[in-house]
Write an enzyme that holds these catalytic residues in place. Structure first.
Site, mmCIF file in Angstrom:
data_model
loop_
_atom_site.group_PDB
_atom_site.id
_atom_site.type_symbol
_atom_site.label_atom_id
_atom_site.label_comp_id
_atom_site.label_asym_id
_atom_site.label_seq_id
_atom_site.Cartn_x
_atom_site.Cartn_y
_atom_site.Cartn_z
ATOM 1 C CG LEU A 154 -1.852 1.198 1.379
ATOM 2 C CD1 LEU A 154 -2.721 1.394 0.145
ATOM 3 C CD2 LEU A 154 -2.713 1.033 2.628
ATOM 4 C CE1 TYR A 155 5.386 5.694 2.426
ATOM 5 C CE2 TYR A 155 7.060 3.972 2.492
ATOM 6 C CZ TYR A 155 6.712 5.306 2.515
ATOM 7 O OH TYR A 155 7.690 6.261 2.629
#
Length: 248
Positions: A154-155
């Site tokens: 996600l990051y």
């Protein structure tokens, strides 16, 4: 004369870590700095520290999450300083964890701060820079945007989007005198990464420097890209400041 004398800059996430170091470094080179962040107490402390060092800064409280908050911050910064010549998109969240444990709310929060907010800050500020014929935008990405790692999907994906936007904005605004670039930090020791403890040191060992970076080291690279005098021919670059992690 200081290299950034007469320049007005906006630094998001400017009350701690890389943002704080960047605000201090820009002010130290003569820029007037709008320090944006959520914590007013820390923001006032940053402004006081800059003033004590002989610089000029003002704090703007901002809870960035998307278009409305980004445009509101941009307009507040312009109202304080008359214009913004340098935008540093530093504010971000860096969650770690398995994909299956990520909620839609988590997803939206990460992309809201890491992608939507920078997008609409640029949308608000870059056209005026282009009309004046000069300006600089520096995005803070991450080395994790360039490789896959468990727990960083996600990051990494949010920052990979910012990498692409850096290049697209360089193509869009560069012909009008606005330089858009990014720094890509590797493992960096800040209060935000402190909870990672020894894991941060182990990650840093993958690079030739064999240690984590400091916020001040990242800030120096940001100042370089923000300065037309120092980096006038640099457009669309993703500058690794990662202890050599990109080389191995």
């Amino acid at each position: 004369m200081s290299v950034l004398s007469g320049v007005s800059a906006l630094v998001t996430g400017g009350t701690s870590g890389i943002g704080l170091a960047t605000a201090m470094a820009l002010a130290g080179r003569g820029a007037d700095v709008a320090v944006a962040g959520r914590d007013e107490k820390r923001g006032r402390q940053v402004v006081a520290a800059i003033a004590e060092a002989g610089g000029t800064a003002d704090f703007i409280a901002a809870e960035l999450h998307g278009e409305s908050s980004a445009r509101e911050l941009a307009r507040a910064a312009v109202a304080r300083f008359g214009r913004i010549d340098v935008l540093v998109n530093n504010a971000g969240v860096f969650p770690f964890g398995p994909t299956e444990q990520t909620t839609e709310a988590d997803f939206d929060a990460v992309f809201g701060l890491n992608v939507r907010a920078p997008y609409f800050l640029v949308a608000e500020l870059a056209p005026a820079m282009a009309r004046r014929g000069h300006g600089a935008i520096v995005n803070v990405t991450t080395a994790a945007a360039a490789y896959g790692a468990a727990g960083l999907g996600l990051y990494g994906a949010s920052k990979a989007a910012l990498v692409l936007l850096t290049k697209a904005w360089a193509a869009e605004y560069g012909p009008h005198g606005v330089r858009v670039n990014a720094v890509s930090p590797g493992p960096t020791r800040t209060e935000g990464t402190a909870p990672r403890g020894a894991a941060l040191d182990r990650a840093a060992m993958a690079g030739p420097a064999r240690r984590p970076g400091t916020a001040e080291e990242i800030a120096e690279a940001i100042v370089f890209l923000a300065s037309a005098e120092q980096s006038s021919f640099v457009h669309g670059a993703i500058l690794p400041v990662d202890g050599g992690r990109a080389a191995v």
